[in-house]
Motif scaffolding. Structure first.
Motif, PDB file in Angstrom:
ATOM      1  N   PHE A  79     -48.500  77.301  49.512  1.00 36.91           N
ATOM      2  CA  PHE A  79     -49.625  76.380  49.341  1.00 36.91           C
ATOM      3  C   PHE A  79     -50.820  77.160  48.860  1.00 36.91           C
ATOM      4  O   PHE A  79     -50.988  78.337  49.177  1.00 36.91           O
ATOM      5  N   ASP A  96     -55.432  74.101  50.380  1.00 32.79           N
ATOM      6  CA  ASP A  96     -54.586  73.028  50.905  1.00 32.79           C
ATOM      7  C   ASP A  96     -54.165  73.271  52.351  1.00 32.79           C
ATOM      8  O   ASP A  96     -53.314  72.565  52.883  1.00 32.79           O
ATOM      9  N   ASP A 108     -55.135  73.596  56.399  1.00 30.87           N
ATOM     10  CA  ASP A 108     -56.097  73.129  57.392  1.00 30.87           C
ATOM     11  C   ASP A 108     -56.375  74.254  58.384  1.00 30.87           C
ATOM     12  O   ASP A 108     -55.524  74.597  59.199  1.00 30.87           O
ATOM     13  N   ALA A 136     -55.876  73.552  62.094  1.00 25.49           N
ATOM     14  CA  ALA A 136     -54.467  73.477  62.472  1.00 25.49           C
ATOM     15  C   ALA A 136     -53.886  74.878  62.630  1.00 25.49           C
ATOM     16  O   ALA A 136     -53.042  75.122  63.498  1.00 25.49           O
ATOM     17  N   LEU A 173     -47.234  84.923  60.852  1.00 26.69           N
ATOM     18  CA  LEU A 173     -47.596  84.100  59.704  1.00 26.69           C
ATOM     19  C   LEU A 173     -48.995  83.510  59.878  1.00 26.69           C
ATOM     20  O   LEU A 173     -49.822  83.555  58.958  1.00 26.69           O
ATOM     21  N   TYR A 174     -49.280  82.972  61.083  1.00 22.39           N
ATOM     22  CA  TYR A 174     -50.587  82.336  61.295  1.00 22.39           C
ATOM     23  C   TYR A 174     -51.715  83.354  61.287  1.00 22.39           C
ATOM     24  O   TYR A 174     -52.818  83.079  60.807  1.00 22.39           O
ATOM     25  N   ALA A 205     -43.305  76.735  59.897  1.00 19.62           N
ATOM     26  CA  ALA A 205     -44.619  77.078  60.448  1.00 19.62           C
ATOM     27  C   ALA A 205     -45.711  76.831  59.411  1.00 19.62           C
ATOM     28  O   ALA A 205     -46.780  76.304  59.738  1.00 19.62           O
ATOM     29  N   LEU A 206     -45.446  77.192  58.167  1.00 21.04           N
ATOM     30  CA  LEU A 206     -46.456  77.010  57.124  1.00 21.04           C
ATOM     31  C   LEU A 206     -46.664  75.533  56.818  1.00 21.04           C
ATOM     32  O   LEU A 206     -47.789  75.072  56.622  1.00 21.04           O
ATOM     33  N   ARG A 207     -45.576  74.765  56.797  1.00 26.05           N
ATOM     34  CA  ARG A 207     -45.698  73.325  56.491  1.00 26.05           C
ATOM     35  C   ARG A 207     -46.560  72.610  57.519  1.00 26.05           C
ATOM     36  O   ARG A 207     -47.275  71.670  57.201  1.00 26.05           O
ATOM     37  N   ARG A 208     -46.471  73.063  58.776  1.00 28.92           N
ATOM     38  CA  ARG A 208     -47.225  72.393  59.855  1.00 28.92           C
ATOM     39  C   ARG A 208     -48.715  72.424  59.627  1.00 28.92           C
ATOM     40  O   ARG A 208     -49.436  71.538  60.091  1.00 28.92           O
ATOM     41  N   VAL A 209     -49.208  73.464  58.955  1.00 23.64           N
ATOM     42  CA  VAL A 209     -50.656  73.620  58.830  1.00 23.64           C
ATOM     43  C   VAL A 209     -51.186  73.212  57.463  1.00 23.64           C
ATOM     44  O   VAL A 209     -52.349  73.472  57.143  1.00 23.64           O
ATOM     45  N   ALA A 210     -50.359  72.544  56.673  1.00 21.40           N
ATOM     46  CA  ALA A 210     -50.871  72.031  55.408  1.00 21.40           C
ATOM     47  C   ALA A 210     -51.741  70.821  55.719  1.00 21.40           C
ATOM     48  O   ALA A 210     -51.565  70.144  56.733  1.00 21.40           O
ATOM     49  N   LYS A 211     -52.666  70.510  54.808  1.00 21.36           N
ATOM     50  CA  LYS A 211     -53.592  69.403  55.038  1.00 21.36           C
ATOM     51  C   LYS A 211     -52.848  68.078  55.187  1.00 21.36           C
ATOM     52  O   LYS A 211     -51.778  67.884  54.615  1.00 21.36           O
ATOM     53  N   LEU A 257     -51.185  66.085  52.387  1.00 20.87           N
ATOM     54  CA  LEU A 257     -49.927  66.564  51.802  1.00 20.87           C
ATOM     55  C   LEU A 257     -48.732  66.300  52.699  1.00 20.87           C
ATOM     56  O   LEU A 257     -47.590  66.469  52.278  1.00 20.87           O
ATOM     57  N   ILE A 277     -44.440  66.465  52.328  1.00 26.50           N
ATOM     58  CA  ILE A 277     -43.769  67.530  53.062  1.00 26.50           C
ATOM     59  C   ILE A 277     -42.661  66.938  53.928  1.00 26.50           C
ATOM     60  O   ILE A 277     -41.585  67.513  54.063  1.00 26.50           O
TER      61      ILE A 277
END
Lengths: 167, 70
Positions: free
Chosen positions: A118, A122, A124, A127, A157-158, B22-28, B31, B35
């Protein structure tokens, strides 16, 4: 590799390269060097960049952070969760990837594959903070090794994402 | 150099999908509908005995968040 029409020069590094088909130094690059990389960046669900000309690509690999220019030594790098920065004439485009591979070819073609990517805008940020806390909690409290390792992957990752967002 | 996840008994594909999730969880949130279309695919396997199929059950995945039951 075709050796037709190539004169055999004994005992020089160039001849060794030609015989083995393996290049060890950027100085031995035989590709038509326009000074640009041709970049392909693909995800399973979408092609982000296809045959795009770039000047430099910065990425974070398991073996270390690297910046790839045209005529970089061919290599295959496993990517860490982190930012891949595509620097072209129009400026830099940053994507945060969840991991994947970067394959540099002898003809200055760079292929990057990732499972998820991303743009930083994009993502958050709140989050990320919330999920980081949750994953850290899980890493500390998990009983079995696999869940602990999974939580540790998410923490890495975070944390990487947070530091990328804060730049 | 062995990765911590491999030492714990995980393979690369599992590692890769955990990181991707993990990355998908924090997308806006805008989106997230797209997803959702590429998530949630799993495998169900059924055990066969004497020509009869058992009940298809989901192949276990490594979960780090409580599964949301729809």
């Amino acid at each position: 590799m075709s050796f037709v029409g190539r004169t055999f020069k004994p005992a020089t590094a160039l001849a060794r390269t030609a015989r083995l088909g393996m290049r060890l130094y950027a100085s031995e690059a035989t590709g038509a060097s326009s000074g640009k990389l041709t970049v392909n960046f693909a995800l399973p669900h979408m092609t982000v960049l296809k045959s795009q000309e770039m000047n430099q690509v910065d990425m974070s690999a398991v073996s270390g952070d690297l910046g790839v220019l045209a005529d970089h030594v061919p290599t295959i790098e496993q990517l860490k969760p982190g930012v891949v920065d595509f620097i072209g004439d129009a400026g830099s485009q940053k994507y945060f990837v969840s991991g994947g591979f970067a394959i540099m070819n002898p003809n200055s073609v760079l292929n990057i594959n990732a499972v998820e990517a991303f743009k930083l805008e994009d993502i958050d940020a709140q989050a990320v903070a919330a999920n980081l806390a949750e994953s850290q909690r899980l890493a500390a409290s998990a009983k079995d090794e696999v869940t602990k390792a999974a939580a540790a992957i998410e923490v890495e990752l975070y944390e990487s994402l947070q530091s990328a967002l804060s730049k | 150099m062995t990765f911590a996840w491999r030492a714990a008994g995980m393979n690369y594909l599992q590692y890769s999908s955990i990181a991707a999730r993990a990355l998908r969880r924090v997308a806006k949130s805008e989106l997230q509908p797209e997803i959702a279309k590429r998530q949630g695919m799993g495998i169900k396997a059924a055990k066969w005995e004497n020509g009869k199929s058992g009940l298809p059950t989901p192949v276990s995945t490594i979960e780090t968040r409580p599964r949301a039951e729809n």
